[in-house]
Design an enzyme around this catalytic site. Structure first.
Site, PDB file in Angstrom:
ATOM      1  N   ASP A 277       0.838  -1.200   0.000  1.00 44.95           N
ATOM      2  CA  ASP A 277       0.000   0.000   0.000  1.00 44.95           C
ATOM      3  C   ASP A 277       0.872   1.250   0.000  1.00 44.95           C
ATOM      4  O   ASP A 277       1.699   1.440   0.887  1.00 44.95           O
ATOM      5  CB  ASP A 277      -0.889   0.018   1.251  1.00 44.95           C
ATOM      6  CG  ASP A 277      -2.043  -0.958   1.147  1.00 44.95           C
ATOM      7  OD1 ASP A 277      -2.630  -1.063   0.054  1.00 44.95           O
ATOM      8  OD2 ASP A 277      -2.360  -1.623   2.153  1.00 44.95           O
TER       9      ASP A 277
ATOM     10  N   PHE B  53      -6.779   3.554   6.314  1.00 45.77           N
ATOM     11  CA  PHE B  53      -6.401   3.056   7.634  1.00 45.77           C
ATOM     12  C   PHE B  53      -6.792   1.593   7.806  1.00 45.77           C
ATOM     13  O   PHE B  53      -7.858   1.179   7.342  1.00 45.77           O
ATOM     14  CB  PHE B  53      -7.081   3.878   8.733  1.00 45.77           C
ATOM     15  CG  PHE B  53      -6.672   5.317   8.725  1.00 45.77           C
ATOM     16  CD1 PHE B  53      -5.490   5.718   9.345  1.00 45.77           C
ATOM     17  CD2 PHE B  53      -7.437   6.263   8.066  1.00 45.77           C
ATOM     18  CE1 PHE B  53      -5.092   7.047   9.311  1.00 45.77           C
ATOM     19  CE2 PHE B  53      -7.050   7.601   8.034  1.00 45.77           C
ATOM     20  CZ  PHE B  53      -5.866   7.992   8.649  1.00 45.77           C
TER      21      PHE B  53
ATOM     22  N   ASP C 134     -10.052  -5.821  -0.574  1.00 47.29           N
ATOM     23  CA  ASP C 134      -9.087  -5.126   0.287  1.00 47.29           C
ATOM     24  C   ASP C 134      -9.859  -4.384   1.380  1.00 47.29           C
ATOM     25  O   ASP C 134     -10.740  -3.583   1.086  1.00 47.29           O
ATOM     26  CB  ASP C 134      -8.277  -4.152  -0.586  1.00 47.29           C
ATOM     27  CG  ASP C 134      -7.057  -3.599   0.131  1.00 47.29           C
ATOM     28  OD1 ASP C 134      -6.825  -3.951   1.305  1.00 47.29           O
ATOM     29  OD2 ASP C 134      -6.333  -2.792  -0.490  1.00 47.29           O
TER      30      ASP C 134
ATOM     31  N   GLY D 108      -4.954  -8.603   6.325  1.00 45.56           N
ATOM     32  CA  GLY D 108      -4.375  -7.558   7.179  1.00 45.56           C
ATOM     33  C   GLY D 108      -4.450  -7.926   8.640  1.00 45.56           C
ATOM     34  O   GLY D 108      -4.247  -9.097   9.015  1.00 45.56           O
TER      35      GLY D 108
HETATM   36 ZN    ZN Z   1      -4.404  -2.069  -0.313  1.00 42.89          ZN
END
Ligand code: ZN
Length: 212
Positions: free
Chosen positions: A27, A135, A168, A190
């Protein structure tokens, strides 16, 4: 990689390599398109030196055409730009191809999938944001599951049955089965799946693989 342990990123990368993950999702933010900063091109070069996992680079950056050549030089296999970030989406996708990378478009939650209509010939992959980018740690916007289904059937109808859909944002252990069911083919793990506090990355990757 934005959710990795940034002070021990090398260790995390080696664990990801051992676990056999298919891509490193990088990212990159500019503090303008999204109100945050994140990873950068120099870090990509350093990562590239230390491992062989292909890098998929997600630019949350205004006018991303400015960085295509440098992202290619840093060794990315795939570069995704935001539809909302440039008036010249098609030109940028074609520039990405000229630089030897796969080209992707990412859509913010409120952007309709109809914007993909005239881009399909220039696209290798679509990223659907399940949250507003910027975020980690945000919750899935429920309407995104419908958007995911609609995107899968839109692509299928247009002869793009093999085009990957990357999801995502809040790709969690709980949400992964719903996302895969709705048509996601690439999962960006994540803080709610791969990088959970106190749980080894290898264990999390194994668990994720049982969910699809
Ligand atoms: Zn991403």
């Amino acid at each position: 990689m934005a959710c990795a342990d940034l002070l021990n990123i090398e260790d995390d990368i080696l664990q990801l390599e051992e676990a056999g993950v298919e891509y490193l999702h990088i990212d990159i933010m500019d503090g303008m398109f999204v109100p945050n900063f994140c990873l950068n091109i120099d870090l990509m070069k350093a990562i590239k030196k230390r491992n062989k996992i292909p890098m998929e680079c997600h630019l949350m950056v205004n006018d991303p055409e400015r960085y295509v050549e440098r992202i290619a030089e840093a060794g990315a296999e795939c570069m995704s730009i935001h539809y909302e970030a440039t008036p010249h989406v098609q030109r940028t996708l074609s520039l990405i191809h000229q630089n030897g990378m796969k080209a992707g478009v990412a859509l913010n939650p409120s952007t309709p999938i109809s914007v993909l209509d005239y881009l399909l010939d220039d696209l290798d992959v679509v990223t659907l944001m399940m949250i507003n980018p910027g975020f980690a740690g945000q919750k899935l916007i429920p309407a995104m599951l419908k958007k995911l289904k609609d995107t899968r059937s839109f692509l299928d109808k247009n002869g793009k049955q093999n085009m990957d859909i990357i999801v995502d944002g809040n790709v969690s252990i709980e949400n992964i089965p719903k996302m895969v069911d709705a048509g996601a083919t690439v999962l960006v793990g994540g803080t709610s799946s791969i990088f959970r506090k106190g749980i080894p990355i290898a264990d999390s990757v194994k668990l994720v693989r049982t969910l699809y």
